[in-house]
Design a protein around this motif. Structure first.
Motif, mmCIF file in Angstrom:
data_model
loop_
_atom_site.group_PDB
_atom_site.id
_atom_site.type_symbol
_atom_site.label_atom_id
_atom_site.label_comp_id
_atom_site.label_asym_id
_atom_site.label_seq_id
_atom_site.Cartn_x
_atom_site.Cartn_y
_atom_site.Cartn_z
ATOM 1 N N ASP A 158 6.469 5.510 -1.025
ATOM 2 C CA ASP A 158 5.267 6.244 -1.437
ATOM 3 C C ASP A 158 4.083 5.298 -1.616
ATOM 4 O OD1 ASP A 158 6.613 8.655 -1.434
ATOM 5 O OD2 ASP A 158 7.001 8.658 -3.596
ATOM 6 N N GLU A 159 4.357 4.122 -2.206
ATOM 7 C CA GLU A 159 3.277 3.155 -2.418
ATOM 8 C C GLU A 159 2.731 2.651 -1.088
ATOM 9 O OE1 GLU A 159 2.435 -1.079 -4.762
ATOM 10 O OE2 GLU A 159 4.373 -0.070 -4.947
ATOM 11 N N LEU A 160 3.630 2.348 -0.136
ATOM 12 C CA LEU A 160 3.186 1.907 1.188
ATOM 13 C C LEU A 160 2.394 3.024 1.884
ATOM 14 C CD1 LEU A 160 6.329 -0.021 2.513
ATOM 15 C CD2 LEU A 160 4.105 -0.999 1.925
ATOM 16 N N TRP A 161 2.835 4.260 1.709
ATOM 17 C CA TRP A 161 2.139 5.417 2.298
ATOM 18 C C TRP A 161 0.681 5.451 1.844
ATOM 19 C CZ3 TRP A 161 4.203 10.282 4.579
ATOM 20 C CH2 TRP A 161 3.282 11.307 4.619
ATOM 21 N N VAL A 162 0.475 5.327 0.530
ATOM 22 C CA VAL A 162 -0.872 5.401 -0.021
ATOM 23 C C VAL A 162 -1.752 4.287 0.541
ATOM 24 C CG1 VAL A 162 -2.242 5.210 -2.126
ATOM 25 C CG2 VAL A 162 -0.157 6.591 -2.118
ATOM 26 N N VAL A 163 -1.214 3.055 0.578
ATOM 27 C CA VAL A 163 -1.990 1.911 1.058
ATOM 28 C C VAL A 163 -2.253 2.038 2.553
ATOM 29 C CG1 VAL A 163 -2.098 -0.604 1.195
ATOM 30 C CG2 VAL A 163 -1.043 0.487 -0.784
ATOM 31 N N CYS A 164 -1.265 2.544 3.294
ATOM 32 C CA CYS A 164 -1.468 2.797 4.728
ATOM 33 C C CYS A 164 -2.585 3.819 4.921
ATOM 34 C CB CYS A 164 -0.162 3.290 5.351
ATOM 35 S SG CYS A 164 -0.278 3.842 7.073
ATOM 36 N N GLY A 165 -2.564 4.884 4.141
ATOM 37 C CA GLY A 165 -3.613 5.890 4.242
ATOM 38 C C GLY A 165 -4.985 5.343 3.917
ATOM 39 N N GLN A 166 -5.027 4.330 3.064
ATOM 40 C CA GLN A 166 -6.302 3.704 2.703
ATOM 41 C C GLN A 166 -6.829 2.782 3.802
ATOM 42 O OE1 GLN A 166 -5.171 1.845 -0.970
ATOM 43 N NE2 GLN A 166 -5.570 3.682 -2.210
ATOM 44 N N GLY A 167 -5.985 2.523 4.820
ATOM 45 C CA GLY A 167 -6.465 1.737 5.954
ATOM 46 C C GLY A 167 -5.855 0.371 6.108
ATOM 47 N N SER A 168 -4.702 0.089 5.481
ATOM 48 C CA SER A 168 -4.051 -1.207 5.623
ATOM 49 C C SER A 168 -3.042 -1.162 6.760
ATOM 50 C CB SER A 168 -3.334 -1.603 4.326
ATOM 51 O OG SER A 168 -2.478 -2.714 4.547
ATOM 52 N N ALA A 169 -3.321 -1.900 7.840
ATOM 53 C CA ALA A 169 -2.401 -1.938 8.973
ATOM 54 C C ALA A 169 -1.065 -2.545 8.577
ATOM 55 C CB ALA A 169 -3.022 -2.746 10.117
ATOM 56 N N SER A 170 -1.081 -3.573 7.723
ATOM 57 C CA SER A 170 0.172 -4.206 7.326
ATOM 58 C C SER A 170 1.048 -3.230 6.545
ATOM 59 C CB SER A 170 -0.101 -5.462 6.505
ATOM 60 O OG SER A 170 -0.986 -5.198 5.452
ATOM 61 N N ALA A 171 0.431 -2.377 5.704
ATOM 62 C CA ALA A 171 1.204 -1.379 4.977
ATOM 63 C C ALA A 171 1.786 -0.341 5.939
ATOM 64 C CB ALA A 171 0.331 -0.697 3.933
ATOM 65 N N CYS A 172 1.009 0.066 6.943
ATOM 66 C CA CYS A 172 1.532 1.015 7.934
ATOM 67 C C CYS A 172 2.705 0.410 8.693
ATOM 68 C CB CYS A 172 0.427 1.419 8.913
ATOM 69 S SG CYS A 172 -0.958 2.340 8.192
ATOM 70 N N ASN A 173 2.579 -0.862 9.085
ATOM 71 C CA ASN A 173 3.665 -1.510 9.813
ATOM 72 C C ASN A 173 4.903 -1.647 8.943
ATOM 73 O OD1 ASN A 173 2.091 -1.784 12.115
ATOM 74 N ND2 ASN A 173 1.331 -3.803 11.528
ATOM 75 N N ALA A 174 4.711 -2.040 7.683
ATOM 76 C CA ALA A 174 5.849 -2.164 6.775
ATOM 77 C C ALA A 174 6.511 -0.808 6.556
ATOM 78 C CB ALA A 174 5.400 -2.763 5.442
ATOM 79 N N LEU A 175 5.703 0.235 6.397
ATOM 80 C CA LEU A 175 6.240 1.575 6.193
ATOM 81 C C LEU A 175 7.048 2.027 7.404
ATOM 82 C CD1 LEU A 175 6.369 4.127 4.421
ATOM 83 C CD2 LEU A 175 4.234 4.873 5.481
ATOM 84 N N LEU A 176 6.579 1.695 8.607
ATOM 85 C CA LEU A 176 7.294 2.076 9.813
ATOM 86 C C LEU A 176 8.697 1.483 9.834
ATOM 87 C CD1 LEU A 176 7.345 3.354 12.680
ATOM 88 C CD2 LEU A 176 6.410 1.194 13.529
ATOM 89 N N TYR A 177 8.815 0.197 9.488
ATOM 90 C CA TYR A 177 10.113 -0.466 9.571
ATOM 91 C C TYR A 177 11.031 -0.118 8.409
ATOM 92 C CZ TYR A 177 8.297 -3.077 13.478
ATOM 93 O OH TYR A 177 7.772 -3.405 14.698
ATOM 94 N N GLU A 178 10.482 0.365 7.305
ATOM 95 C CA GLU A 178 11.296 0.693 6.143
ATOM 96 C C GLU A 178 11.718 2.155 6.125
ATOM 97 O OE1 GLU A 178 12.349 -1.503 4.171
ATOM 98 O OE2 GLU A 178 11.063 -3.193 4.583
ATOM 99 N N SER A 179 11.054 3.026 6.873
ATOM 100 C CA SER A 179 11.240 4.465 6.725
ATOM 101 C C SER A 179 12.522 4.958 7.390
ATOM 102 C CB SER A 179 10.057 5.212 7.355
ATOM 103 O OG SER A 179 8.855 4.901 6.702
#
Length: 346
Positions: free
Chosen positions: A148-169
């Motif tokens: 959920d935390e990575l989701w929020v940061v990804c939505g805010q525009g962090s590419a690294s959070a989106c990439n981390a979320l992809l590999y963890e999901s």
């Protein structure tokens, strides 16, 4: 190289279905989503390209520099490293989106599928539809606090959070689809779409620069931190290889002391190999803990840059698998495609 966050979930190879899908996605989403079709044998950068990376517009140069972790477009070195060539095509697509110009992935009336169409045909429908299903400000599902935390940061525009979320999901989850679409935006390489210099540092919520003080937790690493801040590529590499994965120490080394580049030697010069590489050899046998990772280890040792990239992605954080990959097979902490090209030219 994108690195995963240091979480227990990331290390569970029992989640084979999710890992298998992300192996496929790593070849597409992280490499060339809109510039070439993804196949099981991998992609050769430059196949079918009609444009040279020397002909980039100002917009494309800025996007590309941000994706590579450079401070600005003036640090961009052309021609590009072969491993980075596909990013240029994605930068062209994004800049075309910004201007309304025709996109390179649009199929002519020839009956031949475009690369994007071929890619979409090979992916789960939920991922293909993801940009239409989500918005960046959507609330996370609430099933996993870390995701959920990575989701929020990804939505805010962090590419690294989106990439981390992809590999963890979990495979097939809303978390995965949200990450794949860069937070409900576009099915594009998130670092190019969003721009994320200093990706590892940003994921920790810390913005480094050369004046950032050392954490003060581990005296030996504090010393390497100070030397890295002073411009020693050797010290920055030592932090990458010896600090706990995901720590501020490791991220400071990875960003070359807050200078936001992937190749400290290019930026600061080569002042020697770090002690962590002493006694190591590309011919060292793999650990033997995972057959797939062992195969990547051997290919990385044979100077296969994509294999080093994949080994860094899938090797457990802090393991010898990951460190072997980050050091291009116990050679140097560099951009492996560039390093191998330099070694083959000597």
């Amino acid at each position: 190289m994108n690195r995963r966050t240091d979480s227990a979930a990331a290390q569970q190879h029992s989640r084979q279905a999710g890992v298998t899908l992300r192996r496929a996605l790593a070849g597409c989403a992280v490499a060339v989503l809109l510039s070439a079709a993804c196949s099981g044998s991998g992609l050769t950068p430059g196949d079918g390209e009609s444009s040279s990376s020397d002909d980039l517009t100002a917009c494309e140069r800025e996007r590309l520099a941000a994706a590579l972790g450079l401070a600005d477009a003036t640090e961009l070195s052309l021609p590009l490293d072969p491993a980075d060539e596909p990013l240029a095509d994605i930068a062209r697509d994004i800049c075309a989106l910004d201007t309304g110009a025709p996109r390179s992935t649009t199929s002519a009336d020839t009956g031949v599928p475009s690369p994007a169409q071929e890619r979409d045909a090979a992916l789960p429908a939920a991922l293909v539809r993801a940009p239409a299903l989500f918005d960046p400000d959507d609330s996370p599902p609430g099933d996993d606090p870390a995701l959920d935390e990575l989701w929020v940061v990804c939505g805010q525009g962090s590419a690294s959070a989106c990439n981390a979320l992809l590999y963890e999901s979990p495979a097939g989850s809303d978390y995965e689809a949200f990450a794949f679409s860069c937070g409900g935006r576009e099915n594009l390489h998130c670092s190019v779409l969003l721009g994320d210099p200093g990706a590892d540092a940003g994921l920790l919520g810390i913005e480094f620069d050369a004046e950032s003080p050392a954490p003060g937790n581990i005296p030996e690493l504090d010393g390497w931190w100070a030397a890295c801040a002073d411009g020693s590529s050797r010290a920055c590499a030592q932090l990458v290889l010896s600090a706990p994965g995901g720590s501020a120490y490791a991220s400071f080394g990875w960003t070359c002391g807050g200078r936001t580049t992937r190749d400290c030697v290019l930026l600061m010069g080569d002042d020697g190999a770090p002690p962590a590489l002493a006694g190591r050899s590309p011919q060292d046998p793999p650990p033997g803990d995972d057959e797939y990772l062992d195969q990547l280890w051997q290919r990385c040792g044979a100077a296969d840059a994509p294999a080093c990239r994949d080994l860094a992605t899938f090797g457990p954080p802090g393991s010898d698998y990951e460190r072997y990959a980050l050091s291009c097979g116990w050679r140097a902490v560099r951009a492996c495609a560039r390093l191998f090209a330099e070694l083959s030219a000597t």
